[in-house]
Design an enzyme around this catalytic site. Structure first.
Site, PDB file in Angstrom:
ATOM      1  CD  GLU A  92     -50.336  36.325  55.842  1.00  0.00           C
ATOM      2  OE1 GLU A  92     -50.104  36.601  54.648  1.00  0.00           O
ATOM      3  OE2 GLU A  92     -50.821  37.134  56.650  1.00  0.00           O
ATOM      4  CB  CYS A 337     -46.382  38.543  53.328  1.00  0.00           C
ATOM      5  SG  CYS A 337     -46.238  36.845  52.843  1.00  0.00           S
TER       6      CYS A 337
END
Ligand code: SAH
Length: 350
Positions: A92, A337
């Site tokens: 990500e 995250c």
């Protein structure tokens, strides 16, 4: 991809060498570099390169380009990308829009081996480290997708950057390349859970980045329970390394402290934190970022409320420690995250 050259991990000088080794003129390297920096994912799309050279490149090299598989945009403008790597690994990146420019938070590893109790990135362990190209590609592809310049980078996504030391340092040099993205090192932050020997190594690299240290506790008992890395390098070893890092680089360090109700957020903890920072780090400016823990479903931790955070900050300030409370961006898109990668793995499993 075995035996093929990871072309996006090369500096312009290394790329020239590679192109010359293929028996091609040097200027082709500059053309290819420009395409790569603009986000080319295949050699075929490099329109002014002769077909024969494109074939040669396809046979000898690969572009480790991050492929966008999901994009989420928050009400506050924060954009989160789920990227797929060449081998199917997913990671990500998050772009945060500030008044002074765009900052991207990138991942340094596919998964994480550090095992912090509050963190979603480490839930499935680590699959592998990312290549320098795969770090760079997150910046290139996000900037390309937004059609905007990325002004700063924070290495605070999935993974522990100092556990992937060589590739991260190479990335820092690549992203700073004048002919390339040209992002200033002073606009780059690297966050670590505290791999002490690598902090000493980093001090010798001569890179004027900002080091962020995830502290999250005021004593070893609490820190070891939250962060297994503390059993290897405890608070004393970590803060001594921070003091030495500042002494040799002159670069300010910021400490991250995520407040978890019932674990590390009491007034007593704030006093203990002040004392321990002053004990080891009185020779440097001390800045603490207070972050209400992001509730990660699998983890079951609860953030402290606003009043408790304010009390915590006030105690630090009273002890002459600068404390800021981190603004929460993108909470409506799971911007912290590891959450998307974890979800994507779950979806694949079901
Ligand atoms: N491995 C590095 C960088 C990745 S994490 C490090 O540990 O610093 C980036 C920051 O987010 C770290 O400070 C980390 O401790 C913090 N973090 C992880 N999970 C969190 C959560 N659920 N809530 C708040 N902060 C979190």
């Amino acid at each position: 991809m075995e035996n093929k050259t990871d072309i996006l991990s090369l500096t312009p000088a290394e790329l020239q060498e590679f192109i010359i080794s293929l028996g091609e003129p040097r200027y082709r390297a500059d053309q290819i570099y420009t395409f790569l920096m603009r986000g080319a994912a295949t050699f075929a799309e490099m329109t002014n390169i002769p077909k024969k050279l494109i074939e040669k490149l396809e046979n000898t090299a690969f572009i480790a380009s991050a492929k966008q598989v999901q994009k989420l945009t928050s009400k506050d403008g924060t954009v989160k990308y789920l990227y797929e790597m060449y081998d199917g690994e997913k990671i990500e990146s998050v772009v945060m829009k500030y008044h002074y420019g765009n900052t991207i938070c990138i991942s340094s590893e596919a998964g994480c081996a550090m095992g912090c109790a509050f963190c979603a990135s480490t839930l499935g362990g680590i699959s592998r480290k990312l290549l320098p190209s795969e770090l760079l590609s997150q910046v290139i592809q996000s900037g390309k997708d937004l059609g905007e310049r990325i002004d700063g980078v924070v290495l605070m996504g999935i993974g522990e950057p100092l556990d992937n030391y060589d590739n991260v340092v190479k990335f820092l040099r690549l992203v700073n390349e004048e002919k390339g993205l040209n992002i200033g090192l002073r606009h780059i932050s690297l966050s670590t859970c505290g791999i002490v020997p690598r902090i000493y190594d980093l001090a010798k690299e001569g890179l004027p980045i900002t080091l962020s240290v995830s502290l999250h506790a005021s004593n070893d008992e609490t820190r070891s329970a939250l962060m297994p890395v503390n059993k290897r390098w405890n608070i004393e070893a970590l803060l001594t390394a921070c003091r030495d890092y500042f002494a040799s680089t002159g670069r300010r360090i910021s400490f991250e402290y995520t407040l978890i109700s019932g674990k590390n957020a009491t007034e007593q903890a704030a006093r203990e934190l002040s004392a321990v920072l002053r004990k080891y780090c009185s020779s440097m400016p001390i800045h603490v970022n207070l972050i209400p823990v992001n509730a990660v479903k699998e983890r079951g931790f609860t953030p402290s409320d606003k009043a408790d955070i304010a009390k915590f900050a006030a105690i630090l300030e009273k002890n002459h420690i600068v404390a800021t409370v981190r603004r929460h961006l993108g909470s409506d898109i799971d911007a912290s995250c590891g959450q998307l990668r974890a979800k994507s793995a779950q979806n694949q499993a079901t």
